[in-house]
Design a protein around this motif. Structure first.
Motif, PDB file in Angstrom:
ATOM      1  N   CYS A  53       0.830  -1.205   0.000  1.00 51.46           N
ATOM      2  CA  CYS A  53       0.000   0.000   0.000  1.00 51.46           C
ATOM      3  C   CYS A  53       0.861   1.251   0.000  1.00 51.46           C
ATOM      4  O   CYS A  53       1.972   1.268   0.542  1.00 51.46           O
ATOM      5  CB  CYS A  53      -0.911   0.027   1.220  1.00 51.46           C
ATOM      6  N   GLY A  54       0.335   2.301  -0.590  1.00 54.87           N
ATOM      7  CA  GLY A  54       0.947   3.615  -0.527  1.00 54.87           C
ATOM      8  C   GLY A  54       0.040   4.557   0.233  1.00 54.87           C
ATOM      9  O   GLY A  54      -1.185   4.384   0.255  1.00 54.87           O
ATOM     10  N   VAL A  55       0.626   5.556   0.884  1.00 56.72           N
ATOM     11  CA  VAL A  55      -0.129   6.542   1.658  1.00 56.72           C
ATOM     12  C   VAL A  55       0.030   7.897   0.986  1.00 56.72           C
ATOM     13  O   VAL A  55       1.157   8.339   0.725  1.00 56.72           O
ATOM     14  CB  VAL A  55       0.374   6.610   3.110  1.00 56.72           C
ATOM     15  N   LEU A  56      -1.085   8.546   0.678  1.00 56.66           N
ATOM     16  CA  LEU A  56      -1.060   9.824  -0.030  1.00 56.66           C
ATOM     17  C   LEU A  56      -1.854  10.879   0.730  1.00 56.66           C
ATOM     18  O   LEU A  56      -2.877  10.580   1.343  1.00 56.66           O
ATOM     19  CB  LEU A  56      -1.647   9.678  -1.433  1.00 56.66           C
ATOM     20  N   LEU A  57      -1.361  12.117   0.652  1.00 56.42           N
ATOM     21  CA  LEU A  57      -2.057  13.270   1.205  1.00 56.42           C
ATOM     22  C   LEU A  57      -2.361  14.231   0.075  1.00 56.42           C
ATOM     23  O   LEU A  57      -1.476  14.548  -0.732  1.00 56.42           O
ATOM     24  CB  LEU A  57      -1.188  13.970   2.252  1.00 56.42           C
ATOM     25  N   ASP A 100      -4.612  17.942  -1.301  1.00 54.04           N
ATOM     26  CA  ASP A 100      -5.272  19.167  -0.864  1.00 54.04           C
ATOM     27  C   ASP A 100      -6.767  19.036  -1.121  1.00 54.04           C
ATOM     28  O   ASP A 100      -7.261  17.973  -1.534  1.00 54.04           O
ATOM     29  CB  ASP A 100      -4.667  20.400  -1.534  1.00 54.04           C
ATOM     30  N   ALA A 101      -7.501  20.111  -0.900  1.00 53.69           N
ATOM     31  CA  ALA A 101      -8.962  20.059  -1.024  1.00 53.69           C
ATOM     32  C   ALA A 101      -9.431  19.914  -2.463  1.00 53.69           C
ATOM     33  O   ALA A 101     -10.596  19.597  -2.704  1.00 53.69           O
ATOM     34  CB  ALA A 101      -9.579  21.309  -0.405  1.00 53.69           C
ATOM     35  N   ASP A 102      -8.538  20.110  -3.425  1.00 53.39           N
ATOM     36  CA  ASP A 102      -8.880  19.947  -4.837  1.00 53.39           C
ATOM     37  C   ASP A 102      -8.553  18.551  -5.357  1.00 53.39           C
ATOM     38  O   ASP A 102      -8.776  18.266  -6.539  1.00 53.39           O
ATOM     39  CB  ASP A 102      -8.144  20.985  -5.686  1.00 53.39           C
ATOM     40  N   GLY A 103      -7.988  17.695  -4.515  1.00 54.03           N
ATOM     41  CA  GLY A 103      -7.644  16.345  -4.950  1.00 54.03           C
ATOM     42  C   GLY A 103      -6.283  16.225  -5.601  1.00 54.03           C
ATOM     43  O   GLY A 103      -5.984  15.193  -6.215  1.00 54.03           O
ATOM     44  N   VAL A 104      -5.441  17.244  -5.472  1.00 47.59           N
ATOM     45  CA  VAL A 104      -4.082  17.186  -6.013  1.00 47.59           C
ATOM     46  C   VAL A 104      -3.161  16.588  -4.950  1.00 47.59           C
ATOM     47  O   VAL A 104      -3.141  17.050  -3.801  1.00 47.59           O
ATOM     48  CB  VAL A 104      -3.579  18.574  -6.428  1.00 47.59           C
ATOM     49  N   VAL A 105      -2.406  15.558  -5.321  1.00 46.82           N
ATOM     50  CA  VAL A 105      -1.529  14.874  -4.372  1.00 46.82           C
ATOM     51  C   VAL A 105      -0.380  15.800  -3.978  1.00 46.82           C
ATOM     52  O   VAL A 105       0.362  16.303  -4.830  1.00 46.82           O
ATOM     53  CB  VAL A 105      -0.967  13.569  -4.977  1.00 46.82           C
ATOM     54  N   LEU A 106      -0.227  16.011  -2.658  1.00 52.23           N
ATOM     55  CA  LEU A 106       0.832  16.870  -2.138  1.00 52.23           C
ATOM     56  C   LEU A 106       2.060  16.074  -1.727  1.00 52.23           C
ATOM     57  O   LEU A 106       3.195  16.534  -1.883  1.00 52.23           O
ATOM     58  CB  LEU A 106       0.323  17.668  -0.933  1.00 52.23           C
ATOM     59  N   ASP A 107       1.845  14.882  -1.187  1.00 51.23           N
ATOM     60  CA  ASP A 107       2.965  14.067  -0.713  1.00 51.23           C
ATOM     61  C   ASP A 107       2.499  12.625  -0.635  1.00 51.23           C
ATOM     62  O   ASP A 107       1.296  12.339  -0.596  1.00 51.23           O
ATOM     63  CB  ASP A 107       3.436  14.544   0.657  1.00 51.23           C
TER      64      ASP A 107
END
Length: 301
Positions: free
Chosen positions: A60-64, A66-73
């Protein structure tokens, strides 16, 4: 997922069979978004590390995002990074519903709730090899500020395992909310309210006079406050009904006042100094809590 599929088809005009890859923003644009989400990243990244330690070994990968659904990290094992990149699960990728149709990140953000999108529940056929478990993250004023996602690269991922991961994702997202909320009110005292959901972050921030300064999204919903934005100051006691007698909060407050008065030998001015409030404020609290100045009243439990 029927409503999400309808949005993907009718509102966004997407084609489930289109093969074009996930849209990505430029490195410059990503840097700007990360700067705007600086507080979220500072609080969330250690928790991404902790969550990855629990799920990373299972593909599994963990993603964060923003509120627009763009992956930050993101956090992903070196051996899985290639397939995640191939899927478009990488910083700068746009996983909004408008871009990718039904998917864990985009649908979670659109519906502002935790979701599991398992394999062929994804809208685009090219995304049906993955399972995604997501929870929204709300900011100090009840606003949506991002989403936490765990996506799986395993072909044998079961729905039961997905539900287990979803619970961990939701718990981590709520802890990010709590820490973000506390960081936004560094001088406040916090009241933790009981909630129906085990993963709900129900906190009130109050000043030394017990005036409510802020409330988490779950607390706003529970107490009938507006769902987002700055709150109009109001006494915390106004949020706690007295129909069934004193609430746990009122009992704790009364006990604190009684202890201060006892230590001050009934001297209201000295008790106010101990509590860090003005004499007039303490008199108002005593009146509201039905505490008198006589020795008999001070001895009441």
């Amino acid at each position: 997922m029927a409503a999400s599929w309808r949005r993907s088809l009718d509102h966004h005009g997407l084609d489930p069979g289109q093969r074009q890859g996930v849209q990505r923003i430029t490195e410059t644009a990503l840097g700007e978004r990360r700067l705007l989400s600086e507080t979220l990243l500072r609080i969330a990244l250690p928790k991404l590390d902790a969550l990855y330690q629990l799920v990373g070994s299972s593909g599994c990968g963990v993603l964060l995002t923003d509120a627009d659904g763009v992956v930050l990290d993101m956090r992903v094992a070196a051996g899985d990074r290639g397939i995640f990149e191939h899927w478009g699960l990488a910083p700068g990728a746009d996983w909004s519903e408008a871009s990718e149709g039904t998917n864990g990140i985009g649908t979670c953000i659109t519906e502002t709730r935790r979701v599991i999108i398992h394999r062929d529940e994804h809208f685009h056929a090219r995304n049906t090899a993955m399972s995604c478990m997501d929870a929204p993250i709300f900011g100090p004023e009840g606003e949506l500020i991002g989403a936490l996602d765990v996506s799986s690269a395993r072909a044998d991922q079961t729905e039961a395992f997905n539900r287990l991961i979803e619970a961990m994702v939701a718990q981590t997202a709520r802890q990010i909310e709590i820490d973000s909320f506390r960081a936004s009110f560094p001088k406040a005292r916090f009241i933790v309210a009981d909630g129906d959901g085990g993963d709900a972050a129900m906190l009130l921030a109050v000043d030394p006079n017990d005036i409510v300064l802020g409330a988490t999204r779950s607390a706003r919903r529970a107490f009938g406050l507006k769902p987002s934005g700055a709150l109009k100051p109001l006494p915390a006691s106004d949020l706690f009904g007295r129909e069934d007698g004193p609430t746990g909060f009122e009992k704790a407050e009364r006990a604190a006042v009684m202890r201060a008065l006892s230590r001050a030998d009934g001297n209201v001015s000295e008790a106010a100094r101990m509590l860090g409030v003005g004499r007039a404020t303490l008199y108002r609290r005593m009146k509201r809590l039905a505490i008198g100045e006589s020795t008999a009243d001070l001895s009441r439990s």
